[in-house]
Enzyme design. Structure first.
Site, PDB file in Angstrom:
ATOM      1  N   ASN A  13       0.799  -1.219   0.000  1.00 37.72           N
ATOM      2  CA  ASN A  13       0.000   0.000   0.000  1.00 37.72           C
ATOM      3  C   ASN A  13       0.838   1.280   0.000  1.00 37.72           C
ATOM      4  OD1 ASN A  13      -1.586  -2.080   2.175  1.00 37.72           O
ATOM      5  ND2 ASN A  13      -2.588  -1.539   0.257  1.00 37.72           N
ATOM      6  N   VAL A  29       1.164   6.977   0.033  1.00 36.29           N
ATOM      7  CA  VAL A  29       0.522   5.995   0.897  1.00 36.29           C
ATOM      8  C   VAL A  29      -0.935   5.832   0.505  1.00 36.29           C
ATOM      9  CG1 VAL A  29      -0.133   5.510   3.290  1.00 36.29           C
ATOM     10  CG2 VAL A  29       2.066   6.589   2.798  1.00 36.29           C
ATOM     11  N   CYS A  30      -1.378   4.583   0.396  1.00 37.19           N
ATOM     12  CA  CYS A  30      -2.784   4.285   0.142  1.00 37.19           C
ATOM     13  C   CYS A  30      -3.408   3.852   1.469  1.00 37.19           C
ATOM     14  CB  CYS A  30      -2.911   3.171  -0.897  1.00 37.19           C
ATOM     15  SG  CYS A  30      -4.621   2.737  -1.251  1.00 37.19           S
ATOM     16  N   LEU A  31      -4.087   4.784   2.096  1.00 39.36           N
ATOM     17  CA  LEU A  31      -4.676   4.519   3.407  1.00 39.36           C
ATOM     18  C   LEU A  31      -6.015   5.242   3.455  1.00 39.36           C
ATOM     19  CD1 LEU A  31      -4.121   3.187   6.170  1.00 39.36           C
ATOM     20  CD2 LEU A  31      -2.983   5.298   6.855  1.00 39.36           C
TER      21      LEU A  31
END
Length: 186
Positions: free
Chosen positions: A76, A84-86
């Protein structure tokens, strides 16, 4: 001072008081680096990352931009940009969250519980689902290669020496250098 700028200042001070090393970029409080340590009992334990944080004018109503500056192997996190993939940062952000939440809850949770079904790093996600042992080994290799505490400190020293060079005065009477006259050809 408006409410969002007071909140930015307060959240940044709270982050600094929480024993995070924070390096300011320029003179404002909108861009800075935070030294983030991998969570205990994780593959990332012992690693230190320099995370760039950018706060928009609309913070805390709009989420900050977060990105790792040194490499990290994670499904991620984009390996090249550090993005960041959050969900909690990108989609479900709320003004009730602050910078300490990001570094004490959100990023540790991301590293402890990667989501390979929603990847930014397809290679890491694929390897994690296909061969967990090989994935674990690659994470550890990246930590050893790119996330040693001395690596983050060395980056700072290089940046400081670059700043010293750019801050050096131009032509002075003592330098012996003469300015170049005329204009450059286009």
């Amino acid at each position: 001072m408006s409410s969002p700028s007071k909140r930015r200042e307060m959240d940044l001070m709270k982050l600094m008081m929480s024993d995070y090393k924070v390096d300011m970029i320029n003179d404002g409080m909108q861009e800075f680096f935070v030294h983030f340590h991998g969570p205990n009992d994780s593959l990332y334990q012992g690693g230190v990352w320099k995370v760039r944080v950018e706060l928009t004018e609309a913070y805390p109503y709009k989420s900050p931009s977060i990105g790792f500056t040194n490499k990290i192997y994670h499904p991620n996190v984009d390996e090249m940009s550090g993005s960041v993939c959050l969900d909690v940062i990108n989609q479900t952000w709320s003004p009730m969250f602050d910078l300490v939440n990001i570094f004490e809850v959100f990023l540790p949770q991301l590293l402890l519980y990667p989501n390979p079904s929603d990847p930014l790093n397809g290679d890491a996600a694929s390897l994690m689902m296909r061969d967990k042992n090989a994935y674990d080994q690659k994470v550890k290799e990246y930590c050893e290669r790119y996330a040693k505490p001395e690596d983050v400190s060395m980056e700072e020293e290089e940046e400081e020496s670059d700043e010293e060079l750019s801050d050096a005065e131009g032509y002075g009477e003592d330098s012996g250098d003469e300015p170049i006259m005329g204009t450059a050809d286009p």
